[in-house]
Design a protein around this motif. Structure first.
Motif, PDB file in Angstrom:
ATOM      1  N   UNK A   1       8.259  18.258  -7.382  1.00  0.00           N
ATOM      2  CA  UNK A   1       9.273  18.555  -6.370  1.00  0.00           C
ATOM      3  C   UNK A   1       9.129  17.677  -5.124  1.00  0.00           C
ATOM      4  N   UNK A   2       8.604  16.450  -5.284  1.00  0.00           N
ATOM      5  CA  UNK A   2       8.425  15.590  -4.105  1.00  0.00           C
ATOM      6  C   UNK A   2       9.769  15.284  -3.458  1.00  0.00           C
ATOM      7  N   UNK A   3       9.754  15.196  -2.117  1.00  0.00           N
ATOM      8  CA  UNK A   3      10.995  14.996  -1.367  1.00  0.00           C
ATOM      9  C   UNK A   3      11.420  13.538  -1.327  1.00  0.00           C
ATOM     10  N   UNK A   4      10.451  12.626  -1.270  1.00  0.00           N
ATOM     11  CA  UNK A   4      10.754  11.204  -1.111  1.00  0.00           C
ATOM     12  C   UNK A   4       9.842  10.373  -1.995  1.00  0.00           C
ATOM     13  N   UNK A   5      10.296   9.177  -2.311  1.00  0.00           N
ATOM     14  CA  UNK A   5       9.432   8.238  -3.015  1.00  0.00           C
ATOM     15  C   UNK A   5       8.280   7.824  -2.112  1.00  0.00           C
ATOM     16  N   UNK A   6       7.165   7.413  -2.722  1.00  0.00           N
ATOM     17  CA  UNK A   6       6.028   6.911  -1.949  1.00  0.00           C
ATOM     18  C   UNK A   6       6.217   5.424  -1.665  1.00  0.00           C
ATOM     19  N   UNK A   7       5.767   4.992  -0.500  1.00  0.00           N
ATOM     20  CA  UNK A   7       5.866   3.588  -0.116  1.00  0.00           C
ATOM     21  C   UNK A   7       4.532   3.052   0.353  1.00  0.00           C
ATOM     22  N   UNK A   8       4.498   1.767   0.632  1.00  0.00           N
ATOM     23  CA  UNK A   8       3.289   1.093   1.113  1.00  0.00           C
ATOM     24  C   UNK A   8       3.538   0.560   2.513  1.00  0.00           C
ATOM     25  N   UNK A   9       2.582   0.768   3.405  1.00  0.00           N
ATOM     26  CA  UNK A   9       2.668   0.204   4.751  1.00  0.00           C
ATOM     27  C   UNK A   9       2.554  -1.320   4.687  1.00  0.00           C
ATOM     28  N   UNK A  10       3.425  -1.990   5.392  1.00  0.00           N
ATOM     29  CA  UNK A  10       3.383  -3.458   5.429  1.00  0.00           C
ATOM     30  C   UNK A  10       2.840  -3.887   6.783  1.00  0.00           C
ATOM     31  N   UNK A  11       1.517  -3.971   6.890  1.00  0.00           N
ATOM     32  CA  UNK A  11       0.903  -4.343   8.159  1.00  0.00           C
ATOM     33  C   UNK A  11       1.070  -5.837   8.395  1.00  0.00           C
ATOM     34  N   UNK A  12       1.245  -6.206   9.643  1.00  0.00           N
ATOM     35  CA  UNK A  12       1.461  -7.609  10.002  1.00  0.00           C
ATOM     36  C   UNK A  12       0.527  -7.972  11.156  1.00  0.00           C
ATOM     37  N   UNK A  13      -0.567  -8.725  10.891  1.00  0.00           N
ATOM     38  CA  UNK A  13      -1.000  -9.239   9.584  1.00  0.00           C
ATOM     39  C   UNK A  13      -1.673  -8.146   8.760  1.00  0.00           C
ATOM     40  N   UNK A  14      -1.835  -8.361   7.440  1.00  0.00           N
ATOM     41  CA  UNK A  14      -2.482  -7.361   6.593  1.00  0.00           C
ATOM     42  C   UNK A  14      -3.921  -7.097   7.046  1.00  0.00           C
ATOM     43  N   UNK A  15      -4.354  -5.859   6.916  1.00  0.00           N
ATOM     44  CA  UNK A  15      -5.728  -5.478   7.254  1.00  0.00           C
ATOM     45  C   UNK A  15      -6.253  -4.542   6.169  1.00  0.00           C
ATOM     46  N   UNK A  16      -7.563  -4.500   6.046  1.00  0.00           N
ATOM     47  CA  UNK A  16      -8.181  -3.559   5.136  1.00  0.00           C
ATOM     48  C   UNK A  16      -8.272  -2.180   5.760  1.00  0.00           C
ATOM     49  N   UNK A  17      -8.707  -1.176   4.978  1.00  0.00           N
ATOM     50  CA  UNK A  17      -8.753   0.201   5.484  1.00  0.00           C
ATOM     51  C   UNK A  17      -9.619   0.376   6.724  1.00  0.00           C
ATOM     52  N   UNK A  18     -10.825  -0.202   6.731  1.00  0.00           N
ATOM     53  CA  UNK A  18     -11.711   0.009   7.872  1.00  0.00           C
ATOM     54  C   UNK A  18     -11.161  -0.653   9.130  1.00  0.00           C
ATOM     55  N   UNK A  19     -10.698  -1.882   9.041  1.00  0.00           N
ATOM     56  CA  UNK A  19     -10.119  -2.554  10.208  1.00  0.00           C
ATOM     57  C   UNK A  19      -8.903  -1.802  10.720  1.00  0.00           C
ATOM     58  N   UNK A  20      -8.099  -1.290   9.795  1.00  0.00           N
ATOM     59  CA  UNK A  20      -6.927  -0.505  10.190  1.00  0.00           C
ATOM     60  C   UNK A  20      -7.353   0.728  10.964  1.00  0.00           C
ATOM     61  N   UNK A  21      -8.371   1.418  10.460  1.00  0.00           N
ATOM     62  CA  UNK A  21      -8.789   2.651  11.121  1.00  0.00           C
ATOM     63  C   UNK A  21      -9.426   2.380  12.487  1.00  0.00           C
ATOM     64  N   UNK A  22     -10.149   1.298  12.649  1.00  0.00           N
ATOM     65  CA  UNK A  22     -10.746   1.018  13.956  1.00  0.00           C
ATOM     66  C   UNK A  22      -9.681   0.866  15.037  1.00  0.00           C
ATOM     67  N   UNK A  23      -8.552   0.259  14.677  1.00  0.00           N
ATOM     68  CA  UNK A  23      -7.438   0.161  15.621  1.00  0.00           C
ATOM     69  C   UNK A  23      -6.775   1.522  15.811  1.00  0.00           C
ATOM     70  N   UNK A  24      -6.509   2.204  14.691  1.00  0.00           N
ATOM     71  CA  UNK A  24      -5.815   3.486  14.773  1.00  0.00           C
ATOM     72  C   UNK A  24      -6.645   4.554  15.474  1.00  0.00           C
TER      73      UNK A  24
END
Length: 244
Positions: free
Chosen positions: A142-165
């Protein structure tokens, strides 16, 4: 002084970052604003203990939070969704908050948050699709929406993304909590709400309500305008929201 991300504990694998963070907090190894990031989760979960697909390359993190004031306690999931949305902007991503705790882009649902309080320990777990989105067959029926992927600019890995976030969320939360809940709901969060002003269906078990999503009440509940139907404006405290 700018708020920085607290200490980050990085794991290769765990059952879930939420459970790992809770055990560390109980053992006084995880202070408020500290977090746990894992490359993979074996038993990741979302709302209502639904399974969360935890593919390596995506972000799986749990952040320990300080105690919120009573005025904001009921708004905790919305606060964190808003803070995550704001924190993604420096990474080149614009997101909307799907009530109560999902993150959307034009490509679909790209992330979700789960808030839990156990034994006085307040945690928020978050998953973000940085490299992989679950296939339709991996989503609940019963999902409401399709799943998507974040398009980071420039691309970053999970740890680098989290340090900023992490630093961005801390800064945003501190600033928001210094204000009033009304200001948060009407001035800060409202422009980021997904489906605002649109017809939606809210499903809560066997109950379904359709109408126009008019915004949120001061307690964070949905306001649905059922014009022309018995009940008129209704307030909903739980359920899944689907655009029509």
């Amino acid at each position: 002084m700018q708020a920085s991300a607290g200490p980050v504990i990085v794991l290769d694998s765990c059952a879930s970052t939420m459970d790992a963070a809770f055990e560390m907090a109980l053992a006084d190894r995880l202070s408020p604003w500290a977090s746990v990031v894992a490359a993979r989760q074996e038993q990741g979960r979302g709302q209502l203990r639904r399974g969360w697909v935890s593919t390596p390359g995506n972000l799986h993190v749990t952040l320990r939070l300080p105690e919120f004031s009573a005025a904001f306690a009921a708004l905790c999931p919305l606060l964190l969704g808003y803070a995550a949305s704001v924190a993604l902007e420096p990474l080149g991503v614009d997101t909307l908050v799907k009530w109560p705790n999902d993150l959307l882009t034009s490509g679909g649902k790209v992330g979700g948050l789960l808030v839990e309080e156990r034994r006085g320990i307040l945690l928020v777990g978050m998953g973000l699709n940085l490299s992989h989105a679950p296939l339709v067959g991996e989503l609940r029926r019963d999902h409401a929406l399709a799943a998507g992927v974040l398009r980071l600019d420039p691309p970053r890995g999970p740890l680098c993304t989290w340090l900023v976030m992490g630093s961005g969320m801390r800064r945003t939360l501190n600033g928001t909590l210094a204000g009033s809940p009304r200001d948060f709901l009407t001035r800060l969060l409202r422009p980021r709400l997904a489906f605002l002003g649109r017809r939606v269906r809210v499903v809560d078990g066997s109950t379904q309500v359709e109408g126009v999503f008019e915004g949120l009440d001061e307690d964070g509940s949905l306001r649905i305008d059922r014009s022309g139907r018995e009940g008129g404006m209704v307030r909903l405290y739980s359920g899944s929201i689907y655009p029509l």
